[in-house]
Design an enzyme around this catalytic site. Structure first.
Site, short mmCIF file in Angstrom:
data_model
loop_
_atom_site.label_atom_id
_atom_site.label_comp_id
_atom_site.label_asym_id
_atom_site.label_seq_id
_atom_site.Cartn_x
_atom_site.Cartn_y
_atom_site.Cartn_z
N SER A 1 -9.80 78.65 59.44
CA SER A 1 -10.92 78.06 60.15
C SER A 1 -11.41 78.97 61.27
O SER A 1 -11.83 80.09 61.02
CB SER A 1 -10.54 76.67 60.66
OG SER A 1 -11.63 76.00 61.22
N ASP B 1 -18.42 78.34 61.88
CA ASP B 1 -17.12 78.96 62.11
C ASP B 1 -16.69 79.70 60.85
O ASP B 1 -17.47 79.85 59.90
CB ASP B 1 -16.09 77.90 62.51
CG ASP B 1 -15.77 76.93 61.37
OD1 ASP B 1 -16.65 76.73 60.50
OD2 ASP B 1 -14.65 76.39 61.33
N ASP C 1 -14.70 79.20 58.16
CA ASP C 1 -14.76 78.60 56.82
C ASP C 1 -15.99 77.73 56.64
O ASP C 1 -16.10 77.00 55.65
CB ASP C 1 -13.49 77.83 56.49
CG ASP C 1 -13.31 76.57 57.33
OD1 ASP C 1 -13.68 76.60 58.52
OD2 ASP C 1 -12.78 75.57 56.80
N ASP D 1 -17.30 75.04 57.99
CA ASP D 1 -17.32 73.57 57.98
C ASP D 1 -17.71 73.01 59.34
O ASP D 1 -17.75 71.79 59.51
CB ASP D 1 -15.99 72.99 57.51
CG ASP D 1 -14.84 73.23 58.47
OD1 ASP D 1 -14.98 74.04 59.40
OD2 ASP D 1 -13.77 72.60 58.29
#
Length: 566
Positions: A113, A271, A273, A275
């Site tokens: 993340s 960010d 990833d 999401d």
């Protein structure tokens, strides 16, 4: 000492669940550790009937340098569980989850993340959505079983070498673009083509896995898109903690882009990833006051208000740490609001409960980082937005841009209509977990009440259940809470600018509401020796001050609590 001490030349560091998924240092996520955790998670899903032997498991990852290796170890675990591997490549986590749910498949996302590149993680999803907190004990039991199996092998019979790496790492199957294309279609079918015509947007690409997908969607929807900041080195972007330095860089991008074209209306990003959204309005140069910024960042919890209104939500779930402007606005709109513990699995569980209650048709949720979840199918003007109960960045970006475009106003003007509430957060690092727990034990009264209200006459009301009238507490319980209020006011004093305490919420830490509108929230970290403080106020200066008063060394509020109760 475990029997494998003679087989491995290092001491394994087991992965642990955080607020969402497994995280750890890359050096600790050996092929063996990744394999053990993924194989165990899939065995658990097989045991509960979520997937069957021979099922397809979709795998994807972010752009960290360690991701490819970990993906191969995960793929080996999938095959050894008797399942098939679909390689979705490098795509956003919500794209993987959307495709997996749509096809009744489990998913494995390799991502850390927003955390630095020397760390990574693995996030498993069931065929119906995210792994929830209720699933974690079962997965943990399977992890221990698989660990025993793998550690009992010899150096000859194990698939892993002494460093915990696969002796023969498998090649991933050929890339399948189905997940990416389904995710793109989700937005092209639900937002009007050409709806962003005349809007010039800069996509800050850095190392976000969805950097090209986001630019593609915006272009097809009519926006003029320019890109900046693309990096082949991983750059951690935490949308819940955007720094002045990062805003300065975005401003440089804006100024540079405008020297090469027309003015910008917005800068958007995500960010690592993809999401969690990052959205900033770009203010015309002529409207900037001396010392002001060209870019205006809106925190994710407030960003979510716009999205909820765009999809006409009638029920929502957000973590208790969210800016209380969310509560104020949704109360005005008569939207049922459930507050949860911090972490997307708790939000997902609340969405499930709201849907099961049957009192709402448009159910949404979001986190303070801006990741937005849809807990039900939502009818839009000419289409239906299918539920996606996992954090997503694209929906909040598009909903904010379209909400402004549909009203022919700027993003900044749109945001000016939101509640004028400001937030700040901070923490004390290396704060012993035992000390945090001792403090909470003194601040939380016994009983089942999650939130209480204390009126001017000293009466105490339980207001734990959203959408119901507060009920008076019995005398003994009421006295317990009056004592906790008195304890808190020894630390949050009038001399420090704090007003009378009118509400206390203990869902996740201790959140204190003051009569003048200030909010202070004390919460231990869920997976680190840290004690956090969150603040809301009617001015940014006061929110900043509350955090400073709490963290000040050596005599801030948190240190005084530590000395008093440990």
């Amino acid at each position: 000492m475990h029997p494998t001490a003679q087989f491995l030349n290092y001491t394994p560091a087991p992965l642990a669940f955080g607020t969402s998924g497994l995280r750890g240092l890359v050096k600790d996520i050996t092929d063996l550790e990744a394999y053990i955790n993924v194989k165990a998670a899939l065995r658990y899903l097989l045991s509960i009937g979520d997937i069957r032997a021979g099922s397809t498991v979709v795998i994807a990852g972010d752009l960290r340098p360690s991701t490819d290796r970990i993906m191969r170890a995960c793929a080996r675990a999938i095959v050894d569980c008797g399942c098939q591997v679909e390689n979705a490549g490098k795509i956003p986590t919500p794209a993987l989850v959307f495709h997996a749910i749509s096809n009744g498949c489990a998913g494995v996302m390799v991502t850390g993340s927003h955390i630095p590149f020397d760390r990574n993680g693995i996030k498993i999803n069931k065929s119906i959505g995210e792994v929830l907190k209720s699933d974690e004990p079962g997965i943990s039991r399977e992890v221990e079983r698989v660990r025993v199996e793998e550690y009992s092998r010899t150096a000859t019979t194990s698939a892993f070498d002494a460093a915990g790496m696969l002796k023969q790492a498998p090649e991933l199957p050929a890339l399948d673009h189905a997940a990416e294309e389904a995710y793109v279609r989700r937005y092209l079918h639900n937002f009007p083509s050409g709806g962003l015509s005349g809007v010039r947007i800069l996509v800050y690409q850095h190392s976000a896995v969805g950097r090209d997908i986001l630019a593609r969607i915006l272009r097809v929807l009519g926006a003029e898109v320019v890109t900046a900041g693309r990096s082949e080195t991983f750059i951690p972007i935490d949308t819940e903690n955007i720094t002045d330095e990062q805003l300065d860089r975005l401003e440089e991008f804006a100024v540079d882009a405008e020297t090469r074209g027309e003015p910008l209306q917005a800068i958007v990003s995500t960010d690592g990833d993809s999401d969690r959204p990052l959205v900033t309005a770009v203010i015309p140069a002529a409207e900037i006051k001396p010392g002001g910024r060209r870019v205006r960042f809106l925190p994710g919890d407030l960003l979510g208000i716009v999205v909820a209104e765009y999809v006409r939500a009638d029920a929502a779930a957000v973590p208790i740490s969210a800016n209380d402007g969310v509560e104020r606005r949704l109360r005005e709109r008569k939207v049922l609001l459930e507050k949860t513990k911090i972490g997307s699995p708790y939000v997902v569980s609340a969405l499930d409960e709201l849907r099961a209650a049957g009192n709402a048709r448009r159910i949404v949720g979001w986190e303070a980082n801006g990741g937005f979840l849809t807990g039900s199918d939502i009818a839009l003007d000419n289409s239906t937005l299918v539920a996606l109960p996992t954090r997503d960045s694209t929906l909040p970006i598009l909903a904010n841009l379209f909400a402004a475009a549909n009203q022919s106003i700027s993003l900044s003007a749109l945001w000016d209509r939101l509640p004028g509430r400001f937030g700040r957060a901070g923490l004390l690092d290396n704060f012993p977990v035992a000390a945090s727990q001792a403090i909470l034990a003194q601040l939380i009264a016994p009983g089942d009440s999650i939130e209480v209200e204390v009126d001017g006459a000293g009466r105490v009301f339980d207001r734990s259940r959203a959408g119901t009238l507060p009920t008076a507490l019995a005398a003994g319980l009421a006295e317990d809470w009056r004592q906790r209020k008195a304890t808190l006011m020894r630390f949050f004093t009038a001399a420090l600018g704090f007003d009378e305490i009118v509400r206390i919420n203990v869902l996740d830490g201790v959140r204190i509401y003051f009569n003048n509108g200030d909010v202070a929230h004390i919460r231990p970290s869920g997976n680190a020796p840290q004690l956090r403080i969150y603040a809301n106020s009617d001015s940014q200066a006061r929110a900043d001050e509350i955090v400073e008063l709490a963290l000040r060394e050596p005599d801030g509020i948190l240190r005084r609590l530590e000395r008093a109760f440990t």
